[in-house]
Motif scaffolding. Sequence first.
Motif, PDB file in Angstrom:
ATOM      1  N   GLU A   1     -17.050 -22.414  68.730  1.00 27.06           N
ATOM      2  CA  GLU A   1     -17.592 -21.704  67.284  1.00 27.06           C
ATOM      3  C   GLU A   1     -18.207 -23.018  66.548  1.00 27.06           C
ATOM      4  O   GLU A   1     -16.721 -23.556  65.674  1.00 27.06           O
ATOM      5  CB  GLU A   1     -16.609 -20.983  66.791  1.00 27.06           C
ATOM      6  N   PRO A   2     -19.106 -24.138  66.243  1.00 26.69           N
ATOM      7  CA  PRO A   2     -19.178 -24.879  65.589  1.00 26.69           C
ATOM      8  C   PRO A   2     -18.932 -25.677  64.435  1.00 26.69           C
ATOM      9  O   PRO A   2     -18.763 -26.201  62.510  1.00 26.69           O
ATOM     10  CB  PRO A   2     -20.878 -25.128  65.740  1.00 26.69           C
ATOM     11  N   ASP A   3     -18.912 -23.905  63.277  1.00 26.93           N
ATOM     12  CA  ASP A   3     -19.014 -23.670  62.025  1.00 26.93           C
ATOM     13  C   ASP A   3     -17.467 -22.980  61.942  1.00 26.93           C
ATOM     14  O   ASP A   3     -16.909 -23.546  60.155  1.00 26.93           O
ATOM     15  CB  ASP A   3     -19.614 -22.796  61.822  1.00 26.93           C
ATOM     16  N   ALA A   4     -16.788 -23.513  62.732  1.00 25.05           N
ATOM     17  CA  ALA A   4     -15.097 -23.016  62.902  1.00 25.05           C
ATOM     18  C   ALA A   4     -14.621 -24.705  61.719  1.00 25.05           C
ATOM     19  O   ALA A   4     -15.178 -25.390  61.875  1.00 25.05           O
ATOM     20  CB  ALA A   4     -14.451 -23.005  63.450  1.00 25.05           C
ATOM     21  N   ASP A   5     -13.482 -24.410  61.398  1.00 22.14           N
ATOM     22  CA  ASP A   5     -12.846 -25.312  60.548  1.00 22.14           C
ATOM     23  C   ASP A   5     -11.354 -25.697  60.947  1.00 22.14           C
ATOM     24  O   ASP A   5     -10.091 -24.981  60.933  1.00 22.14           O
ATOM     25  CB  ASP A   5     -12.177 -25.335  58.866  1.00 22.14           C
ATOM     26  N   PRO A   6     -11.302 -26.518  62.599  1.00 25.58           N
ATOM     27  CA  PRO A   6      -9.723 -26.792  62.522  1.00 25.58           C
ATOM     28  C   PRO A   6      -8.744 -27.155  62.024  1.00 25.58           C
ATOM     29  O   PRO A   6      -7.778 -26.348  62.620  1.00 25.58           O
ATOM     30  CB  PRO A   6      -9.692 -27.663  64.422  1.00 25.58           C
ATOM     31  N   GLY A   7      -9.083 -27.445  60.713  1.00 22.03           N
ATOM     32  CA  GLY A   7      -7.726 -28.249  59.723  1.00 22.03           C
ATOM     33  C   GLY A   7      -7.642 -27.262  59.098  1.00 22.03           C
ATOM     34  O   GLY A   7      -6.618 -26.750  58.714  1.00 22.03           O
ATOM     35  N   ILE A   8      -8.549 -26.012  59.061  1.00 20.06           N
ATOM     36  CA  ILE A   8      -7.509 -24.680  58.012  1.00 20.06           C
ATOM     37  C   ILE A   8      -7.045 -23.355  59.210  1.00 20.06           C
ATOM     38  O   ILE A   8      -6.395 -22.676  59.186  1.00 20.06           O
ATOM     39  CB  ILE A   8      -9.481 -23.900  57.531  1.00 20.06           C
ATOM     40  N   VAL A   9      -7.927 -23.323  60.479  1.00 20.06           N
ATOM     41  CA  VAL A   9      -7.499 -22.584  61.485  1.00 20.06           C
ATOM     42  C   VAL A   9      -5.625 -23.065  62.270  1.00 20.06           C
ATOM     43  O   VAL A   9      -5.334 -21.548  62.122  1.00 20.06           O
ATOM     44  CB  VAL A   9      -8.023 -22.085  61.848  1.00 20.06           C
ATOM     45  N   LEU A  10      -6.137 -24.086  62.847  1.00 20.60           N
ATOM     46  CA  LEU A  10      -4.889 -24.363  63.537  1.00 20.60           C
ATOM     47  C   LEU A  10      -3.293 -24.505  62.461  1.00 20.60           C
ATOM     48  O   LEU A  10      -2.539 -23.667  62.806  1.00 20.60           O
ATOM     49  CB  LEU A  10      -5.378 -25.966  64.090  1.00 20.60           C
ATOM     50  N   PRO A  11      -3.317 -25.120  61.270  1.00 23.46           N
ATOM     51  CA  PRO A  11      -1.984 -24.728  60.984  1.00 23.46           C
ATOM     52  C   PRO A  11      -1.552 -22.965  60.051  1.00 23.46           C
ATOM     53  O   PRO A  11      -0.602 -22.882  59.966  1.00 23.46           O
ATOM     54  CB  PRO A  11      -2.630 -25.175  59.515  1.00 23.46           C
TER      55      PRO A  11
ATOM     56  N   ILE B   1     -11.056 -16.351  63.913  1.00 25.89           N
ATOM     57  CA  ILE B   1     -10.317 -17.020  64.956  1.00 25.89           C
ATOM     58  C   ILE B   1      -9.195 -16.294  64.626  1.00 25.89           C
ATOM     59  O   ILE B   1      -8.204 -16.833  65.736  1.00 25.89           O
ATOM     60  CB  ILE B   1     -10.845 -18.458  64.848  1.00 25.89           C
ATOM     61  N   VAL B   2      -8.546 -16.779  63.188  1.00 20.83           N
ATOM     62  CA  VAL B   2      -6.765 -16.375  63.674  1.00 20.83           C
ATOM     63  C   VAL B   2      -6.990 -15.164  63.666  1.00 20.83           C
ATOM     64  O   VAL B   2      -5.940 -14.623  64.024  1.00 20.83           O
ATOM     65  CB  VAL B   2      -6.444 -16.491  61.967  1.00 20.83           C
ATOM     66  N   LYS B   3      -7.087 -14.246  63.416  1.00 23.50           N
ATOM     67  CA  LYS B   3      -7.158 -12.747  63.517  1.00 23.50           C
ATOM     68  C   LYS B   3      -7.771 -12.387  65.204  1.00 23.50           C
ATOM     69  O   LYS B   3      -6.650 -11.827  66.131  1.00 23.50           O
ATOM     70  CB  LYS B   3      -8.215 -11.657  62.778  1.00 23.50           C
TER      71      LYS B   3
ATOM     72  N   VAL C   1      -2.968 -19.787  53.038  1.00 24.89           N
ATOM     73  CA  VAL C   1      -2.560 -18.757  52.792  1.00 24.89           C
ATOM     74  C   VAL C   1      -2.773 -17.273  52.678  1.00 24.89           C
ATOM     75  O   VAL C   1      -2.915 -16.238  52.393  1.00 24.89           O
ATOM     76  CB  VAL C   1      -2.020 -19.044  51.483  1.00 24.89           C
ATOM     77  N   ASP C   2      -4.366 -17.163  52.248  1.00 30.62           N
ATOM     78  CA  ASP C   2      -5.374 -16.523  51.675  1.00 30.62           C
ATOM     79  C   ASP C   2      -5.855 -15.964  53.107  1.00 30.62           C
ATOM     80  O   ASP C   2      -5.443 -14.375  53.585  1.00 30.62           O
ATOM     81  CB  ASP C   2      -6.837 -17.067  51.369  1.00 30.62           C
ATOM     82  N   ILE C   3      -5.770 -16.622  54.607  1.00 30.57           N
ATOM     83  CA  ILE C   3      -5.873 -15.753  55.566  1.00 30.57           C
ATOM     84  C   ILE C   3      -5.031 -15.352  56.312  1.00 30.57           C
ATOM     85  O   ILE C   3      -4.857 -13.899  56.112  1.00 30.57           O
ATOM     86  CB  ILE C   3      -6.105 -16.668  56.405  1.00 30.57           C
ATOM     87  N   ILE C   4      -3.602 -16.250  55.862  1.00 31.13           N
ATOM     88  CA  ILE C   4      -2.095 -15.352  56.725  1.00 31.13           C
ATOM     89  C   ILE C   4      -1.977 -14.190  55.366  1.00 31.13           C
ATOM     90  O   ILE C   4      -1.499 -13.291  56.053  1.00 31.13           O
ATOM     91  CB  ILE C   4      -1.033 -16.715  55.891  1.00 31.13           C
ATOM     92  N   SER C   5      -2.227 -13.605  53.847  1.00 26.70           N
ATOM     93  CA  SER C   5      -2.438 -12.716  53.185  1.00 26.70           C
ATOM     94  C   SER C   5      -2.903 -11.342  53.925  1.00 26.70           C
ATOM     95  O   SER C   5      -1.913 -10.511  54.021  1.00 26.70           O
ATOM     96  CB  SER C   5      -2.902 -12.889  51.843  1.00 26.70           C
TER      97      SER C   5
END
Length: 226
Positions: free
Chosen positions: A68-78, A157-159, A138-142
């Motif tokens: 996914e070229p538009d994904a941000d691993p700096g957000i997804v992986l943490p 991607i996290v889901k 944290v918005d994703i985690i919430s």
Amino acid sequence: MLPKLEPTENQYGAPVAQFIPAEVTGIFAMEPEHRAVWELAEPYLKVRDNDAHTVYAYGLARTICASEPDADPGIVLPAILLHDTGWSQVPEELVLRAISPAGGDPELVLLHEREGVRLATGILESLGFAPNRIAEIVDIISTHDSMKAAKSLNDAIVKDADKLWRLSPHGIDTVMDWFGLDRAAAARLCSWRVQDFVHTDAARTLARGLAAIASIDAAPERVALG
């Protein structure tokens, strides 16, 4: 049980390791920033195999990000490393009630998300993450379990990585003991909980591949081979 890490014999009879490239597509090690997050998250993940679940989900998330070229691993992986820290704040004897195929307990799911936000915020702040990155993580985690729709590609991607673990061999092994199921029943349960609920094309492909492995692992033809 840990995957096999060392051979029991060398049937070829001569060493070959020196002929294998040091870097190969799809094979990776955890990056230093992510390892720092993992080391602080890991003490909160010792509930119902959440520690192993998390590192497998991390690997799956990395794979999806690469597609996914538009994904941000700096957000997804943490986010994937921290997403289940909140289960540490739920009495362990109640955790499986929260996610049972018999119905589950939505309030316990919400509790682990709220506690996950609290713990993740503290960990990320201690590591010096920028406030805007912390806010998105944290918005994703919430809502990673309680909201079925994805709020963004990073959230999707996290889901997806979180769900896909269920169909991995480790996921099937774990779910078998969670609910007292044989391998075939656990594979059906996990596939039912995954196939129609992932968001990205990469996850749909991974889900079909993992379901194929789960099917063969439980097939009488494979079992007969010992």
